[in-house]
Enzyme design. Structure first.
Site, PDB file in Angstrom:
ATOM      1  N   ASP A  39      51.271  37.812  60.823  1.00 14.15           N
ATOM      2  CA  ASP A  39      51.623  37.850  59.954  1.00 14.15           C
ATOM      3  C   ASP A  39      51.502  39.306  58.497  1.00 14.15           C
ATOM      4  OD1 ASP A  39      53.549  37.038  57.173  1.00 14.15           O
ATOM      5  OD2 ASP A  39      52.174  35.668  56.614  1.00 14.15           O
TER       6      ASP A  39
ATOM      7  N   ILE B 265      45.447  36.966  40.219  1.00 16.72           N
ATOM      8  CA  ILE B 265      45.340  37.811  40.511  1.00 16.72           C
ATOM      9  C   ILE B 265      47.195  37.903  41.793  1.00 16.72           C
ATOM     10  CG2 ILE B 265      43.792  39.417  39.644  1.00 16.72           C
ATOM     11  CD1 ILE B 265      43.024  38.798  42.590  1.00 16.72           C
TER      12      ILE B 265
ATOM     13  N   ASP C   6      44.255  38.483  55.295  1.00 17.83           N
ATOM     14  CA  ASP C   6      45.641  37.115  55.684  1.00 17.83           C
ATOM     15  C   ASP C   6      45.481  36.726  56.152  1.00 17.83           C
ATOM     16  OD1 ASP C   6      46.484  35.192  54.681  1.00 17.83           O
ATOM     17  OD2 ASP C   6      48.190  35.977  53.095  1.00 17.83           O
TER      18      ASP C   6
ATOM     19  N   ALA D  45      46.602  30.522  46.033  1.00 14.94           N
ATOM     20  CA  ALA D  45      46.139  31.379  44.893  1.00 14.94           C
ATOM     21  C   ALA D  45      44.961  32.077  44.648  1.00 14.94           C
ATOM     22  CB  ALA D  45      46.315  30.710  43.872  1.00 14.94           C
ATOM     23  N   VAL D  46      45.701  33.410  44.869  1.00 17.56           N
ATOM     24  CA  VAL D  46      43.630  34.047  44.421  1.00 17.56           C
ATOM     25  C   VAL D  46      43.618  34.828  43.726  1.00 17.56           C
ATOM     26  CG1 VAL D  46      43.348  36.522  45.021  1.00 17.56           C
ATOM     27  CG2 VAL D  46      45.401  35.093  47.057  1.00 17.56           C
TER      28      VAL D  46
HETATM   29  N1  ATP Z   1      40.867  40.553  47.908  1.00 18.09           N
HETATM   30  C1  ATP Z   1      41.890  41.134  47.315  1.00 18.09           C
HETATM   31  N2  ATP Z   1      41.673  41.391  46.279  1.00 18.09           N
HETATM   32  C2  ATP Z   1      42.624  41.853  44.826  1.00 18.09           C
HETATM   33  N3  ATP Z   1      43.270  41.307  45.671  1.00 18.09           N
HETATM   34  C3  ATP Z   1      44.273  40.425  46.683  1.00 18.09           C
HETATM   35  C4  ATP Z   1      43.020  39.698  47.474  1.00 18.09           C
HETATM   36  N4  ATP Z   1      43.840  39.113  47.641  1.00 18.09           N
HETATM   37  C5  ATP Z   1      44.306  38.458  47.574  1.00 18.09           C
HETATM   38  N5  ATP Z   1      44.866  39.745  46.227  1.00 18.09           N
HETATM   39  C6  ATP Z   1      46.009  40.054  45.520  1.00 18.09           C
HETATM   40  O1  ATP Z   1      46.645  38.842  45.695  1.00 18.09           O
HETATM   41  C7  ATP Z   1      47.810  38.246  46.739  1.00 18.09           C
HETATM   42  C8  ATP Z   1      48.830  36.851  47.327  1.00 18.09           C
HETATM   43  O2  ATP Z   1      47.418  37.074  48.401  1.00 18.09           O
HETATM   44  P1  ATP Z   1      48.030  35.973  49.283  1.00 18.09           P
HETATM   45  O3  ATP Z   1      47.049  36.336  50.798  1.00 18.09           O
HETATM   46  O4  ATP Z   1      46.741  34.604  49.027  1.00 18.09           O
HETATM   47  O5  ATP Z   1      49.942  36.043  49.641  1.00 18.09           O
HETATM   48  P2  ATP Z   1      50.184  36.869  50.147  1.00 18.09           P
HETATM   49  O6  ATP Z   1      49.469  38.094  51.363  1.00 18.09           O
HETATM   50  O7  ATP Z   1      51.042  38.037  48.682  1.00 18.09           O
HETATM   51  O8  ATP Z   1      51.434  36.405  50.794  1.00 18.09           O
HETATM   52  P3  ATP Z   1      50.963  34.715  51.735  1.00 18.09           P
HETATM   53  O9  ATP Z   1      49.630  33.692  52.017  1.00 18.09           O
HETATM   54  O10 ATP Z   1      52.365  34.118  52.064  1.00 18.09           O
HETATM   55  O11 ATP Z   1      51.048  36.045  52.968  1.00 18.09           O
HETATM   56  C9  ATP Z   1      48.445  39.532  47.427  1.00 18.09           C
HETATM   57  O12 ATP Z   1      49.667  40.009  47.860  1.00 18.09           O
HETATM   58  C10 ATP Z   1      47.136  41.026  46.707  1.00 18.09           C
HETATM   59  O13 ATP Z   1      48.066  41.400  45.419  1.00 18.09           O
END
Ligand code: ATP
Length: 958
Positions: free
Chosen positions: A314, A189, A332, A196-197
């Site tokens: 961040d 997602i 995050d 990756a999430v």
């Molecule tokens: N718990 C969650 N539930 C639903 N979607 C999520 C969740 N955590 C993250 N995501 C989705 O995944 C995306 C990537 O999250 P992640 O925290 O890995 O990276 P980011 O915050 O976009 O970038 P960075 O880590 O570089 O700050 C998010 O922008 C969000 O859309």
């Protein structure tokens, strides 16, 4: 005594530390041959034991305890466990600290229990005169996820990152382990810089799984350690951590997972790119984020639990997640950093270098971009950096608020500075735009109207992203602002209609930081530079009484404030009294939002007069009104929104606001040469973008100064590049997504090296109808369009500035994900402009300088002569908001000759209620009538000479 070295019993089996091998800054001391440790910097001794159900006591850790002042009992000569063990996991841990050599060898329980004498000596083994002869365990059995994670990490990092006693305490507070064997990964997602999430499923519960490659384990461990802090996981506006684990990836490398609650709307950025929001929802969302940040920034004690202040580092709209009910949580924490009071940032430390190098470039505060982060007070500095980003997040959010664009189309979602610099701003571009040119996101034309709501909203943003970090709001104060904004109607039928018909969320009332409600009554030490605990009590209300009670509460405050103001009428203290009263408004817990639905929203009951009169000293209002008439405000507003580029040849008087002209006249009357002094009060925007002006004989000193600063930037940036290189290499071994999307199902594959794992699942509600993932562009570079389809519409309207950027419509992929945290090309030759200067210059000159910037309340340009004189002098700090907050503007000169605000000044600013601030004049207020005015004007440097012996050199007080 504080500086005295203390010898403590030492056990650090988890780390396998050999005598003399522990770095002093990690162990807080030097390990001796005899197995003890000599603690430096006045640290105390501590011990942590596990007492099992069968009565067996096992030593977990002993060593130096640097958190002096955190625990009163640390002053004793015996290690007494005073905290009731019921507070700690299963009642099994015993922690104590003390201030005598080797006092931590044993511990005593200093509370009476039914089956033990009040002071029962319990022996531990390992050091000194062991009384029971029990053997020290080599590895404690701590049944919690966080600790198991930390233990894994400890073995990996050995000496790099130690697990402090506090970590163990915090870990002990965590939830029981979750069995991850049943975890199913269903769908990718999102993807960030560190991993990756996935949407996953664990025992039929929908979860989000954040996967870190082994190269990003530092971020993983950091994120875990923050989530494991006491009290953090109980907070409503912090994303919910469930578990963490390590496992072996297909390539034989370890990979790390964090299990989190799944937030169906994803990030705030994603949500806003797909939806507009009404006023109340927008306030609620932004208030939630702010509340989470305020909590994070707050150092808290509750019972024996201690939560240090933490900087997020961040804050972006992608790191905020949206619940199904549209409330928001901060997420995050991979870059977050504890800022405990006893954690100094020593210039030159590894830590210190890391302090200024992280974040998402787009959201970096000017002082970070300019390499001017104040490391002398890194606690405040890092909080201020967070608040800057919060201001940008507000801008992104409210730009999608339909109630603020009545009768016209709501503009498409944009990230901050996206209009100016596109999807992938470089560090240099940001540096020019934000740090040098002090540009800020432009307010939409529709916000030009200066009604109360818009004015407060804009001021709140401006006060968050102020160029002067110390002038920014604290997160706590920003939260108060948001609470107040929530009360305001946008004066629109739509808004009122929505409130009446849905009413699913009643605005939160009160200005006290409401995160404390979750903690019931707590002692909070939360303000920057404020060492005084504040006792906050909880007041609740429910049902249809709510609105009336809120109103009464506010009226009560008004009465109190007014009577207080009457009591102390003539001096500046009266204002302070009002401030302190105003900051103790009662609060209503957010948990009651759903239940307590007033039949008529509070915001509709309050008139503008109600709100304005509530907290103001009438005299203060009168005075400010005289100085800051509506015409003045309107004129200021017009300047703010003027989109016409201004000529660089404007005469001085044309570039001054009336109040500034007043100041000029005043200075002339006072015999102060205007050329040398006024420039401090003029906008600092240069007419051109010569970042490194050629040195002249006369300006060599200041030029050297500037060059020195730039050099230091380069050093930091280069380190950033090195870090990024690491990340880039790592990216190649990270899972790569291969996805095909059909109407309702998505088949995703994750490539681990040459192995492809295919996961097929119904996408469910999360992606239904939404093109969540399309054919992946990551393998080919992965540039993304974060803003969604709406953006493209707007891009066309925005003069095609963004057309240079490639858009792949992957909403969940960070536009900055492939950008370095900091990236810098070769430093330009001294006389050459920066490589991206022309782009930023184009933006700035072509469209007019940013009119929104609160730092540019005056004119956009200044005469060349003034520019020159500014270059010739070291830059003085711009006095901030002298008329409202800092009535006794308390400034001291630092050793280096620069100005720094005192703790008192910060404290007062932090507590300044919005309603007073909003009446501040657009610019300076100078009164020559010293008997009536409590305002002081300080001119710094240049030709002014001190008029009194007590005044610091170079500063004249009028
Ligand atoms: N718990 C969650 N539930 C639903 N979607 C999520 C969740 N955590 C993250 N995501 C989705 O995944 C995306 C990537 O999250 P992640 O925290 O890995 O990276 P980011 O915050 O976009 O970038 P960075 O880590 O570089 O700050 C998010 O922008 C969000 O859309």
């Amino acid at each position: 005594l504080q500086s005295e070295d203390r010898e403590c019993a030492f056990t650090h089996h988890l780390q396998g530390v050999e005598p003399h091998s522990g770095p002093i800054n990690e162990l807080r001391g030097v390990v001796q041959e005899n197995g003890t440790i000599r603690c430096s910097h006045g640290s105390r001794c501590y011990g942590l034991w596990e007492k099992r159900a069968d009565g067996e006591v096992q030593l977990v850790k002993q060593g130096c305890w640097p958190h002096i002042g955190d625990q009163q009992e640390c002053h004793g000569d015996r290690c007494q466990v005073t905290a009731m063990p019921s507070q700690i996991q299963n009642g099994s841990y015993r922690f104590c600290c003390c201030n005598q050599d080797l006092c931590n060898t044993n511990f005593t329980e200093a509370w009476p229990t039914a089956d033990t004498p009040a002071l029962r000596l319990i022996k531990s083994s390992g050091h000194g005169d062991s009384q029971t002869g029990e053997q020290c365990p080599t590895l404690p059995r701590i049944p919690c996820v966080c600790v198991s994670v930390n233990i894994v990490l400890l073995t990996i990092w050995k000496h790099k990152h130690s697990l402090s006693a506090l970590d163990v305490m915090e870990a002990a507070n965590s939830e029981p382990a979750v069995d991850l064997d049943n975890l199913k990964m269903l769908e990718l997602i999102g993807r960030g810089r560190y991993g990756a999430v996935f949407r996953g499923c664990l025992n039929e519960r929908c979860v989000a799984v954040k996967l870190f490659s082994s190269a990003n384990r530092l971020n993983f461990s950091n994120e875990c350690s923050i989530y494991c802090l006491p009290l953090l996981r109980q907070h409503d506006n912090i994303s919910r951590f469930l578990s963490a684990d390590e496992r072996m990836a297909a390539d034989g490398q370890p990979e790390f997972l964090i299990l989190m609650e799944f937030y169906p709307h994803g990030s705030l950025s994603r949500y806003l790119s797909l939806h507009t929001v009404d006023w109340s929802t927008c306030c609620r969302m932004t208030h939630g984020v702010t509340r989470g940040l305020a909590f994070l920034h707050t150092e808290l004690y509750r019972g024996d639990q201690y939560k240090p202040a933490v900087a997020h580092r961040d804050v972006t709209s992608r790191n905020v997640l949206v619940r199904a009910d549209l409330s928001c949580v901060l997420a995050d924490f991979g870059l977050s950093m504890r800022l405990t009071g006893n954690r100094p940032c020593h210039p030159g430390d590894d830590d210190t270098i890391a302090i200024s190098e992280v974040g998402t470039v787009r959201y970096m505060a000017p002082e970070v971009l300019g390499g001017a982060l104040n490391l002398r007070d890194c606690e405040s500095a890092l909080k201020q950096v967070d608040v800057y980003a919060l201001g940008l997040l507000y801008w992104e959010s409210f730009r999608r608020c339909s109630d603020l664009f009545l009768g016209e189309a709501v503009p498409g979602y944009q990230l901050a500075y996206q209009a100016e610099l596109g999807n992938h701003p470089s560090f240099e571009e940001m540096q020019i735009l934000v740090a040098r040119e002090k540009h800020r996101p432009r307010f939409p034309e529709a916000w030009k109207e200066n009604n109360l709501t818009l004015r407060l909203l804009k001021e709140t943003m401006e006060d968050c992203w102020d160029q002067d970090a110390e002038a920014r709001l604290t997160a706590q104060c920003a939260e108060e602002r948001l609470s107040e904004l929530t009360l305001l109607s946008t004066h629109t039928a739509i808004h009122n209609h929505r409130n009446l018909s849905h009413g699913h969320w009643s605005p939160q009332v009160g200005s006290a930081s409401s995160y404390i409600e979750d903690l019931q009554v707590g002692v909070v030490k939360n303000l920057q530079g404020d060492g005084h605990p504040t006792l906050v009590t909880k007041m609740t209300s429910s049902g249809t009484d709510l609105a009336e009670k809120n109103r009464n509460s506010i009226n009560y405050e008004r009465q109190q404030a007014q009577s207080q103001a009457r009591l102390s009428s003539s001096d500046s203290l009266s204002t302070n009294s009002v401030l302190s009263l105003v900051t103790t408004l009662s609060t209503i817990p957010e948990s009651e939002h759903k239940a307590a639905v007033p039949s008529v929203p509070v915001c509709m009951q309050l008139t503008e007069e109600d709100l304005e009169a509530t907290k103001l000293d009438p005299k203060e209002v009168d005075k400010n009104l005289r100085e800051s008439s509506d015409e003045n405000l309107m004129e200021h507003s017009q300047k703010q929104f003027s989109s016409e580029p201004q000529s660089s040849n404007l005469l001085l008087h044309q570039s001054l606001q009336p109040t500034e002209v007043k100041l000029a006249q005043f200075l002339l009357v006072s015999g102060v040469p205007p050329g040398s002094q006024l420039c401090h009060n003029l906008p600092k925007r240069p007419t051109s973008l010569h970042l490194l002006p050629k040195t002249t004989e006369t300006s060599s000193a200041s030029s050297r100064l500037k060059q020195g600063k730039l050099k230091s930037n380069h050093r930091q940036v280069e380190t950033g590049v090195a870090k990024m290189n690491k990340v880039t290499v790592i990216t190649a071994i990270e899972p790569q997504l291969v996805t095909t999307v059909t109407n309702n199902t998505s088949t995703s594959g994750v490539v681990y090296g040459n192995r492809v794992q295919v996961i097929t699942a119904a996408t469910g509600s999360y992606s239904a109808g939404v093109p969540t993932l399309v054919t992946n562009g990551l393998i080919g570079g992965g540039r993304t369009n974060p803003a969604g389809p709406q953006l493209e519409e707007e891009e066309k309207l925005e003069g095609k500035k963004l057309q240079r950027e490639d858009h792949l419509n992957l909403l969940n992929f960070s536009p900055d994900e492939h950008e370095p945290l900091l990236r810098r090309e070769q430093p330009p030759a001294e006389s050459e402009p920066f490589p991206h200067q022309s782009r930023a210059a184009d933006i700035l000159s072509g469209r007019g300088s940013n009119a929104n910037n609160n730092n540019n309340r005056g004119s956009e340009v200044k005469p060349e002569s003034i520019l020159v004189s500014e270059v010739e002098r070291p830059k003085a700090r711009r006095p901030e908001r002298p008329s409202s907050l800092d009535l006794s503007y308390d400034v001291t000169l630092t050793g280096g000759g620069g100005l720094s605000a005192s703790g008192e000044k910060i404290k007062r600013r932090v507590k300044t209620p919005y309603t007073l601030k909003k009446w501040r004049p657009a610019s300076w207020v100078v009164s020559t009538d010293t008997s009536k005015s409590s305002i002081a004007v300080f001119l710094v440097g240049g030709a002014a000479t001190a008029t009194a012996a007590s005044e610091p050199d170079g500063m004249t007080c009028f």
